[in-house]
Design a protein around this motif. Structure first.
Motif: not given
Length: 406
Positions: A224-229, A240-250, A255-265
């Motif tokens: 949500a913070r990334y999308l707000a930015s 979004i996935t690349d951003y998270l991976i670059s910040n150390g998140r595998k 999975t990212v798609g499901d979380y984005v869907e939750a934020l839009t729903e």
């Protein structure tokens, strides 16, 4: 209390039509108040008190009715023979299997049914299957700029900076606004949406094992913070996935798609697809995302300075939605038009910019509109009055004035 006239008029227009009226929108955008305003209108127009049955599932006294069988029995006992019974079910998604109740009421004579929900998932799955062609969705948003001024009593020049900073959640407009109080109130909305609405969504997904559960609230807030930015910028699940991976998140794109869907729903973020202006068709890659309320953005992503242009874009996007347009991002060759607004086959094109007094900015904003060869209306909305006017059919308007025209 400001009357949400555009939404109230739609409920009045659909009154007693043989469809279920479904009011959707983010929490605290005014859905419950709208139902109360409509109920008051019904009483003022000859409907007796006993003909109105209203249940708000966020109120403790109705907790027992979260069982769909008990709810159905409760409502059935209150139907009035020979007269229309108006039934209002607020935040209905809290009731497991509520679609069975809705479907059973729908087929009964003299029942006029209104439901609200804070998650778009309620209109998928079983409910969508049961009610195909039998409901109309009224998509509710926070206050428009015009409504914000009516609620606060502010003049446009004073009110617009506040609207940019604090957003249009109805109670924000009504409260004695200090930075601390606004932030605390918006924090409560945000955490409720992230936690409670996601829980409601999960409960409804129990019957859909193929769908991944949203269990990592910290990850949800990070996305949500990334999308707000990046509002107003092209974004994809891959970026979004690349951003998270670059910040150390595998993490996987699925999975990212499901979380984005939750934020839009949950109606926090709204996608805007890209549109080929020449071919008049949607493009698949790199849609943009806009946040439902700039006050929420300021809470999620506190900054001293924002890119004013993207904040203005955000306001225009939602104002066009309020006015009943389908809104996309225009693409024509290598150039982009901020918004293509379409309603009943008629198009309008919009550019949004904070300031276009510099010649390079003026040329950059007007050129994409000049390249469009059809005769539909073309506008540039800006915060600078110095460049207002008509340039070969392209109108340059002062953005706050445009917001107050409708």
């Amino acid at each position: 209390m400001v009357q949400r006239k555009e939404y109230l008029d739609r409920l009045i227009d659909w009154k007693e039509e043989q469809v279920i009226k479904v009011v959707t929108g983010i929490r605290r955008c005014g859905k419950s108040t709208l139902l109360l305003q409509f109920q008051q209108w019904l009483k003022e127009n000859g409907v007796a008190e006993e003909q109105i049955v209203s249940v708000n599932f966020e109120e403790l006294e109705y907790e027992e009715l979260l069982d769909y069988k008990k709810l159905y029995q409760y409502l059935k006992e209150r139907l009035i023979n020979g007269k229309t019974t108006y039934i209002f079910l607020d935040e209905i998604q809290k009731v497991a299997s509520f679609e069975k109740v809705v479907d059973s009421l729908y087929v009964k004579p003299n029942v006029d049914l209104y439901i609200t929900g804070s998650n778009a998932y309620m209109l998928s799955g079983d409910l969508a299957t049961l009610l195909t062609g039998r409901y109309v969705e009224i998509k509710m948003l926070p206050l428009s700029f015009q409504e914000f001024l009516l609620m606060t009593g502010l003049e446009p020049e004073q009110g617009f900076p506040e609207y940019l900073r604090n957003g249009g959640m109805p109670y924000v407009g009504a409260m004695n606004r200090t930075d601390e109080k606004v932030s605390t109130y918006l924090e409560g909305i945000y955490n409720t949406v992230i936690v409670k609405d996601i829980e409601d969504r999960q409960a409804r997904k129990e019957s859909s094992p193929s769908k991944r559960k949203i269990t990592d609230i910290a990850l949800l807030k990070t996305i949500a913070r990334y999308l707000a930015s990046v509002i107003g910028n092209p974004v994809s699940v891959r970026s979004i996935t690349d951003y998270l991976i670059s910040n150390g998140r595998k993490i996987s794109p699925n999975t990212v798609g499901d979380y984005v869907e939750a934020l839009t729903e949950s109606f926090i973020f709204y996608p805007a697809e890209r549109f080929d202006i020449v071919g008049k068709q949607l493009l698949k890659a790199n849609r943009k995302m806009y946040i439902v309320d700039l006050g929420l953005r300021n809470y999620i992503l506190p900054r001293k300075n924002y890119d004013l242009g993207f904040s203005l874009e955000n306001i225009v996007f939602f104002e066009l939605l309020r006015r009943g347009y389908k809104v996309t991002i225009g693409r024509m060759g290598n150039t982009e038009v901020d918004f293509v607004a379409e309603r009943q086959g008629v198009y309008q094109y919009f550019q949004v910019t904070a300031d276009m007094t510099a010649q390079t900015t003026f040329d950059r904003e007007i050129r994409p509109l000049e390249n469009i060869r059809d005769n539909y209306e073309k506008k540039i909305l800006t915060m600078s009055r110095l460049t207002l006017g008509n340039y070969n059919g392209i109108k340059v308007e002062y953005l706050p004035d445009w917001l107050l025209k409708y």
